[in-house]
Design a protein around this motif. Structure first.
Motif, PDB file in Angstrom:
ATOM      1  N   UNK A  41     -76.646   9.829  72.431  1.00 52.46           N
ATOM      2  CA  UNK A  41     -77.325  11.128  72.404  1.00 52.46           C
ATOM      3  C   UNK A  41     -78.345  11.207  73.538  1.00 52.46           C
ATOM      4  N   UNK A  42     -79.168  10.177  73.668  1.00 49.10           N
ATOM      5  CA  UNK A  42     -80.183  10.167  74.722  1.00 49.10           C
ATOM      6  C   UNK A  42     -79.535  10.198  76.100  1.00 49.10           C
ATOM      7  N   UNK A  43     -78.471   9.449  76.291  1.00 40.70           N
ATOM      8  CA  UNK A  43     -77.780   9.447  77.575  1.00 40.70           C
ATOM      9  C   UNK A  43     -77.275  10.820  77.954  1.00 40.70           C
ATOM     10  N   UNK A  44     -76.699  11.531  76.982  1.00 40.75           N
ATOM     11  CA  UNK A  44     -76.191  12.868  77.276  1.00 40.75           C
ATOM     12  C   UNK A  44     -77.331  13.840  77.557  1.00 40.75           C
ATOM     13  N   UNK A  45     -78.388  13.777  76.766  1.00 41.61           N
ATOM     14  CA  UNK A  45     -79.531  14.673  76.977  1.00 41.61           C
ATOM     15  C   UNK A  45     -80.134  14.447  78.360  1.00 41.61           C
ATOM     16  N   UNK A  46     -80.340  13.191  78.730  1.00 41.16           N
ATOM     17  CA  UNK A  46     -80.922  12.886  80.037  1.00 41.16           C
ATOM     18  C   UNK A  46     -80.012  13.345  81.172  1.00 41.16           C
ATOM     19  N   UNK A  47     -78.705  13.222  80.981  1.00 40.04           N
ATOM     20  CA  UNK A  47     -77.761  13.699  81.997  1.00 40.04           C
ATOM     21  C   UNK A  47     -77.838  15.219  82.125  1.00 40.04           C
ATOM     22  N   UNK A  48     -77.926  15.933  81.004  1.00 39.26           N
ATOM     23  CA  UNK A  48     -78.072  17.385  81.060  1.00 39.26           C
ATOM     24  C   UNK A  48     -79.355  17.769  81.801  1.00 39.26           C
ATOM     25  N   UNK A  49     -80.453  17.118  81.464  1.00 37.47           N
ATOM     26  CA  UNK A  49     -81.734  17.420  82.127  1.00 37.47           C
ATOM     27  C   UNK A  49     -81.653  17.211  83.634  1.00 37.47           C
ATOM     28  N   UNK A  57     -70.641  14.473  80.364  1.00 34.91           N
ATOM     29  CA  UNK A  57     -69.292  14.533  79.803  1.00 34.91           C
ATOM     30  C   UNK A  57     -68.825  13.171  79.291  1.00 34.91           C
ATOM     31  N   UNK A  58     -69.299  12.081  79.897  1.00 34.57           N
ATOM     32  CA  UNK A  58     -68.884  10.756  79.429  1.00 34.57           C
ATOM     33  C   UNK A  58     -69.378  10.464  78.017  1.00 34.57           C
ATOM     34  N   UNK A  59     -70.446  11.139  77.585  1.00 37.52           N
ATOM     35  CA  UNK A  59     -70.987  10.943  76.239  1.00 37.52           C
ATOM     36  C   UNK A  59     -70.387  11.922  75.226  1.00 37.52           C
ATOM     37  N   UNK A  60     -69.515  12.799  75.681  1.00 40.56           N
ATOM     38  CA  UNK A  60     -68.875  13.779  74.801  1.00 40.56           C
ATOM     39  C   UNK A  60     -67.629  13.180  74.167  1.00 40.56           C
ATOM     40  N   UNK A  61     -67.223  13.765  73.061  1.00 41.48           N
ATOM     41  CA  UNK A  61     -66.031  13.317  72.350  1.00 41.48           C
ATOM     42  C   UNK A  61     -64.768  13.565  73.147  1.00 41.48           C
ATOM     43  N   UNK A  62     -63.694  12.949  72.692  1.00 40.39           N
ATOM     44  CA  UNK A  62     -62.413  13.001  73.392  1.00 40.39           C
ATOM     45  C   UNK A  62     -61.912  14.425  73.630  1.00 40.39           C
ATOM     46  N   UNK A  63     -62.101  15.311  72.673  1.00 46.07           N
ATOM     47  CA  UNK A  63     -61.641  16.692  72.834  1.00 46.07           C
ATOM     48  C   UNK A  63     -62.317  17.343  74.040  1.00 46.07           C
ATOM     49  N   UNK A  64     -63.631  17.149  74.185  1.00 42.47           N
ATOM     50  CA  UNK A  64     -64.351  17.701  75.336  1.00 42.47           C
ATOM     51  C   UNK A  64     -63.914  17.030  76.633  1.00 42.47           C
ATOM     52  N   UNK A  65     -63.789  15.702  76.607  1.00 42.68           N
ATOM     53  CA  UNK A  65     -63.396  14.985  77.823  1.00 42.68           C
ATOM     54  C   UNK A  65     -62.018  15.432  78.300  1.00 42.68           C
ATOM     55  N   UNK A  66     -61.106  15.679  77.369  1.00 39.88           N
ATOM     56  CA  UNK A  66     -59.761  16.145  77.729  1.00 39.88           C
ATOM     57  C   UNK A  66     -59.821  17.581  78.249  1.00 39.88           C
ATOM     58  N   UNK A  86     -81.739  25.168  75.565  1.00 36.31           N
ATOM     59  CA  UNK A  86     -82.937  24.494  75.050  1.00 36.31           C
ATOM     60  C   UNK A  86     -82.775  22.975  75.107  1.00 36.31           C
ATOM     61  N   UNK A  87     -81.551  22.493  74.994  1.00 32.52           N
ATOM     62  CA  UNK A  87     -81.287  21.050  75.126  1.00 32.52           C
ATOM     63  C   UNK A  87     -81.214  20.686  76.607  1.00 32.52           C
ATOM     64  N   UNK A  88     -80.451  21.455  77.364  1.00 34.47           N
ATOM     65  CA  UNK A  88     -80.249  21.190  78.789  1.00 34.47           C
ATOM     66  C   UNK A  88     -81.583  21.178  79.542  1.00 34.47           C
ATOM     67  N   UNK A  90     -84.648  20.862  78.043  1.00 30.17           N
ATOM     68  CA  UNK A  90     -85.709  20.370  77.163  1.00 30.17           C
ATOM     69  C   UNK A  90     -86.698  19.474  77.908  1.00 30.17           C
ATOM     70  N   UNK A  91     -87.917  19.464  77.400  1.00 30.73           N
ATOM     71  CA  UNK A  91     -88.969  18.617  77.973  1.00 30.73           C
ATOM     72  C   UNK A  91     -88.978  17.232  77.324  1.00 30.73           C
ATOM     73  N   UNK A  92     -88.643  17.184  76.036  1.00 31.49           N
ATOM     74  CA  UNK A  92     -88.620  15.912  75.322  1.00 31.49           C
ATOM     75  C   UNK A  92     -87.731  16.044  74.091  1.00 31.49           C
ATOM     76  N   UNK A  93     -87.400  14.890  73.532  1.00 31.47           N
ATOM     77  CA  UNK A  93     -86.644  14.876  72.280  1.00 31.47           C
ATOM     78  C   UNK A  93     -87.092  13.682  71.443  1.00 31.47           C
ATOM     79  N   UNK A  94     -86.877  13.796  70.143  1.00 34.67           N
ATOM     80  CA  UNK A  94     -87.175  12.700  69.221  1.00 34.67           C
ATOM     81  C   UNK A  94     -86.142  12.739  68.105  1.00 34.67           C
TER      82      UNK A  94
END
Length: 149
Positions: A41-49, A57-66, A86-88, A90-94
């Protein structure tokens, strides 16, 4: 009888001490159990930011990757345009509560501070996919009352 009475308080202290040590280790045990999906989750959020659709995309499920194979910028644009800015941005997450539905499925609450200091809560659904590990297969986001300070 006096000797037995003296041993009883000592045993209580020993048992209380043992219980305290055990309870202090519980958060560490729980943390290690949660770490695999939280890292995804953190890896994907940081990549979006960072605007890095390929890594997100590497942190997304197979359906998204395909669906977005060879088009990571389209994945990034689709997420940002689908109400998840708001996620893309975002300033922080917990992390909040989680529910391990099965050995391969988890629901994880993630709280965000948005770009305008607004508060958001997301429910992430993750799957432990063979050979790739925990991946995000769905997110439901809602705005919360209040603002971050």
């Amino acid at each position: 009888m006096a000797a037995g009475q003296r041993q009883e308080p000592v045993m209580r202290v020993i048992i209380a001490f043992a219980m305290m040590i055990f309870s202090l280790n519980l958060p560490a045990l729980a943390q290690s159990d949660e770490a695999p999906w939280r890292a995804s989750v953190t890896g994907q959020i940081e990549a979006f930011r960072a605007g890095d659709g390929a890594t997100a995309l590497t942190f997304a499920g197979e359906v998204f990757r395909t669906q977005f194979e060879g088009k990571p910028e389209a994945f990034y644009a689709a997420i940002a345009a689908s109400g998840y800015s708001a996620i893309v941005e975002s300033r922080s997450h917990s992390f909040g509560e989680f529910n391990k539905v099965s050995d391969t499925s988890v629901l994880q609450v993630v709280r965000f501070v948005g770009p305008d200091q607004s508060l958001y809560e997301a429910m992430y659904q993750l799957a432990d996919e063979p050979d790739v590990g925990w991946r995000v297969i769905g997110v439901v986001l809602r705005k919360q009352a209040g603002i971050a300070i």
